[in-house]
Design a protein around this motif. Structure first.
Motif, mmCIF file in Angstrom:
data_model
loop_
_atom_site.group_PDB
_atom_site.id
_atom_site.type_symbol
_atom_site.label_atom_id
_atom_site.label_comp_id
_atom_site.label_asym_id
_atom_site.label_seq_id
_atom_site.Cartn_x
_atom_site.Cartn_y
_atom_site.Cartn_z
ATOM 1 N N SER A 1 0.836 -1.195 0.000
ATOM 2 C CA SER A 1 0.000 0.000 0.000
ATOM 3 C C SER A 1 0.875 1.250 0.000
ATOM 4 C CB SER A 1 -0.903 0.012 1.226
ATOM 5 O OG SER A 1 -1.732 -1.132 1.257
ATOM 6 N N GLY A 2 0.375 2.293 -0.655
ATOM 7 C CA GLY A 2 1.119 3.542 -0.702
ATOM 8 C C GLY A 2 1.758 3.766 -2.052
ATOM 9 N N ARG A 3 2.921 4.417 -2.047
ATOM 10 C CA ARG A 3 3.604 4.801 -3.288
ATOM 11 C C ARG A 3 4.753 3.837 -3.578
ATOM 12 N NH1 ARG A 3 2.697 9.712 -0.513
ATOM 13 N NH2 ARG A 3 4.793 9.668 0.396
ATOM 14 N N THR A 4 4.769 3.264 -4.768
ATOM 15 C CA THR A 4 5.871 2.420 -5.212
ATOM 16 C C THR A 4 6.140 2.737 -6.676
ATOM 17 O OG1 THR A 4 4.307 0.636 -5.679
ATOM 18 C CG2 THR A 4 5.511 0.521 -3.592
ATOM 19 N N ARG A 5 7.106 2.016 -7.263
ATOM 20 C CA ARG A 5 7.441 2.314 -8.659
ATOM 21 C C ARG A 5 8.231 1.174 -9.291
ATOM 22 N NH1 ARG A 5 10.121 4.448 -4.843
ATOM 23 N NH2 ARG A 5 8.465 5.951 -4.541
ATOM 24 N N TYR A 6 8.175 1.136 -10.610
ATOM 25 C CA TYR A 6 9.106 0.337 -11.395
ATOM 26 C C TYR A 6 10.104 1.324 -12.005
ATOM 27 C CZ TYR A 6 5.529 -3.454 -11.635
ATOM 28 O OH TYR A 6 4.606 -4.430 -11.360
ATOM 29 N N ASN A 7 11.396 1.043 -11.872
ATOM 30 C CA ASN A 7 12.438 1.884 -12.450
ATOM 31 C C ASN A 7 13.231 1.077 -13.468
ATOM 32 O OD1 ASN A 7 11.670 3.648 -10.412
ATOM 33 N ND2 ASN A 7 13.373 3.080 -9.080
ATOM 34 N N CYS A 8 13.634 1.710 -14.534
ATOM 35 C CA CYS A 8 14.493 1.068 -15.525
ATOM 36 C C CYS A 8 15.543 2.056 -16.005
ATOM 37 C CB CYS A 8 13.684 0.574 -16.722
ATOM 38 S SG CYS A 8 12.427 -0.675 -16.329
ATOM 39 N N THR A 9 16.760 1.566 -16.192
ATOM 40 C CA THR A 9 17.848 2.388 -16.723
ATOM 41 C C THR A 9 18.586 1.618 -17.802
ATOM 42 O OG1 THR A 9 19.468 1.623 -15.104
ATOM 43 C CG2 THR A 9 18.173 3.572 -14.510
ATOM 44 N N ALA A 10 19.262 2.373 -18.659
ATOM 45 C CA ALA A 10 20.090 1.767 -19.701
ATOM 46 C C ALA A 10 21.182 2.752 -20.084
ATOM 47 C CB ALA A 10 19.256 1.429 -20.936
ATOM 48 N N PRO A 11 22.420 2.278 -20.240
ATOM 49 C CA PRO A 11 23.486 3.181 -20.675
ATOM 50 C C PRO A 11 23.322 3.551 -22.147
ATOM 51 C CG PRO A 11 24.311 0.948 -20.539
ATOM 52 C CD PRO A 11 22.908 0.916 -19.991
ATOM 53 N N SER A 12 23.708 4.767 -22.476
ATOM 54 C CA SER A 12 23.746 5.188 -23.870
ATOM 55 C C SER A 12 24.876 4.458 -24.586
ATOM 56 C CB SER A 12 23.975 6.695 -23.939
ATOM 57 O OG SER A 12 24.414 7.080 -25.220
ATOM 58 N N LYS A 13 24.624 4.027 -25.817
ATOM 59 C CA LYS A 13 25.668 3.368 -26.602
ATOM 60 C C LYS A 13 26.715 4.360 -27.086
ATOM 61 C CE LYS A 13 23.020 1.293 -29.667
ATOM 62 N NZ LYS A 13 22.593 0.370 -30.754
ATOM 63 N N SER A 14 26.335 5.649 -27.177
ATOM 64 C CA SER A 14 27.230 6.640 -27.760
ATOM 65 C C SER A 14 27.811 7.626 -26.755
ATOM 66 C CB SER A 14 26.481 7.433 -28.846
ATOM 67 O OG SER A 14 25.366 8.115 -28.291
ATOM 68 N N ARG A 15 27.241 7.661 -25.531
ATOM 69 C CA ARG A 15 27.711 8.619 -24.527
ATOM 70 C C ARG A 15 27.836 7.913 -23.181
ATOM 71 N NH1 ARG A 15 23.281 13.289 -25.407
ATOM 72 N NH2 ARG A 15 22.025 11.546 -26.189
ATOM 73 N N GLY A 16 28.653 8.458 -22.312
ATOM 74 C CA GLY A 16 28.841 7.863 -20.998
ATOM 75 C C GLY A 16 27.784 8.304 -20.011
ATOM 76 N N GLN A 17 26.511 8.223 -20.403
ATOM 77 C CA GLN A 17 25.400 8.652 -19.582
ATOM 78 C C GLN A 17 24.317 7.575 -19.574
ATOM 79 O OE1 GLN A 17 25.632 12.380 -22.114
ATOM 80 N NE2 GLN A 17 24.546 13.197 -20.333
ATOM 81 N N TYR A 18 23.365 7.715 -18.662
ATOM 82 C CA TYR A 18 22.308 6.717 -18.511
ATOM 83 C C TYR A 18 20.931 7.291 -18.822
ATOM 84 C CZ TYR A 18 25.179 3.046 -16.510
ATOM 85 O OH TYR A 18 26.120 2.044 -16.335
ATOM 86 N N TYR A 19 20.167 6.525 -19.593
ATOM 87 C CA TYR A 19 18.737 6.795 -19.747
ATOM 88 C C TYR A 19 18.042 6.293 -18.488
ATOM 89 C CZ TYR A 19 19.730 7.499 -24.717
ATOM 90 O OH TYR A 19 20.227 7.951 -25.910
ATOM 91 N N TRP A 20 17.024 7.025 -18.084
ATOM 92 C CA TRP A 20 16.350 6.679 -16.826
ATOM 93 C C TRP A 20 14.838 6.774 -17.028
ATOM 94 C CZ3 TRP A 20 19.507 7.413 -11.974
ATOM 95 C CH2 TRP A 20 18.850 6.868 -10.858
ATOM 96 N N PHE A 21 14.143 5.710 -16.681
ATOM 97 C CA PHE A 21 12.683 5.655 -16.834
ATOM 98 C C PHE A 21 12.050 5.097 -15.567
ATOM 99 C CE2 PHE A 21 9.152 2.720 -17.463
ATOM 100 C CZ PHE A 21 8.186 3.565 -17.983
#
Length: 358
Positions: free
Chosen positions: A322-342
């Protein structure tokens, strides 16, 4: 780095589908930081110390981040324009005095714009440690944006006892419009930007806000950009354990996940559906499917199930609490040293249909 990302994915995070987002636009977007207190005398769970805040602002300045007003981020997303790399907006919820005392001088020193989301009733009733309208007007004169955080910081998605859906929606609509008018009267500003109290919303609220031309923000992580829903824009909460600059740096560099479609984006779960299946379609141009990893809050890391070359699903193994929860997903960019975040938020009442008291 995977260990760091799994730890980071435990943060409050959301993101939803922007139906008209054009494919293959740059996904750097903007990172929106969310603060409450800037003090070493307030609860750590909603606070950063002045020293931490200065360190974070110094990092943005020293690393040449493009710190812009929140309204500028919104305008770019509305126009579906790519934002410059390393764009950041700074926001504060509630309007505590520590913002004027501790944060504002630091922000002024660095020349950084910022936005305060305020609820009306706590100011009118002089709640402890809240700024006054006069103090807020002083910040406006210095360039701050003042925006809507509801009339009294209510759980906007919750109905009162005996209230019909129509009555609930009319009440909340009046709440938000009345608060917006009062903020305009007191500050001369009318941004039509709302931060959901507690980060709680549902699809009916989103539709009503869209009808009135409002932009809305949650209390969740991820970069906001052309693939984001303008009535559920993500922000990175910065407080307590999440104020550590080592992990905050990763978030400051995050990318707007290129979500093309979801099977659902309504956070509010219907009775008994406590293990929702989420299916997400992505633009995979810069993402390796083998590197995308998800996290079910309270249940740990979980590999997604790929349904096609660009669609995956994720589902909890056990009932969400009960309450607030979430599904999180991340993936590294193939071209940059950064992460996509959803992330997808979920709101679940008790088995009897009642909400937890807060």
């Amino acid at each position: 780095m995977l260990r760091v990302l799994l730890a980071l994915m435990a943060l409050p995070v959301f993101s939803v589908w922007a139906a008209n987002a054009p494919a293959k636009l740059p996904t750097n977007g903007a990172v929106i930081l969310q603060y409450h207190h800037v003090s070493d005398k307030t609860p750590a769970v909603t606070s950063v110390t002045p020293a931490q805040f200065r360190e974070q602002m110094a990092y943005l300045a020293d690393n040449h981040f493009n710190v812009v007003p929140l309204s500028e981020v919104v305008k770019a997303i509305e126009e579906q324009r790519a934002l410059p790399a390393k764009t950041v907006a700074i926001t504060f919820d509630d309007g505590y005095r520590s913002i004027g005392r501790a944060a504002s001088p630091i922000l002024k020193e660095y020349g950084f714009p910022y936005t305060l989301f305020v609820a009306v009733e706590p100011i009118d009733k002089h709640y402890h440690d809240m700024m006054s309208w006069a103090q807020l007007r002083e910040l406006v004169a210095q360039g701050a944006e003042i925006a809507n955080h509801s009339w009294a910081h209510e759980h906007l998605n919750r109905r009162l006892a005996g209230e019909t859906e129509q009555q609930w929606l009319a009440r909340v609509e009046n709440n938000i419009l009345k608060a917006e008018q009062r903020i305009s009267d007191e500050t001369g500003q009318n941004w039509k930007m709302l931060a959901y109290p507690y980060g709680e919303y549902n699809s009916q609220l989103q539709a009503m806000l869209k009808q009135h031309g409002f932009i809305a923000f949650g209390q969740q992580s991820g970069a906001a950009g052309v693939y984001s829903d303008l009535t559920a824009l993500p922000r990175f909460p910065v407080a307590g354990p999440y104020a550590d600059l080592k992990t905050l740096k990763v978030k400051m560099h995050s990318l707007n996940m290129p979500v093309l479609k979801q099977n659902t984006s309504n956070p509010e779960l219907s009775q008994g559906h406590w293990r929702p299946e989420l299916r997400v379609t992505l633009d995979m141009s810069d993402i390796n499917p083998k590197q995308l990893m998800c996290f079910v809050q309270g249940q740990g890391a979980k590999k997604p199930t790929w349904l096609s070359a660009n669609e995956f699903s994720i589902q909890a193994d056990r009932d969400l609490p009960s309450g607030r929860t979430r599904y999180n997903c991340t993936a590294p960019s193939k071209s940059r040293g950064q992460y996509y975040w959803f992330s997808q938020p979920w709101l679940r009442p008790n088995d009897n249909g009642q909400w937890l008291r807060e």
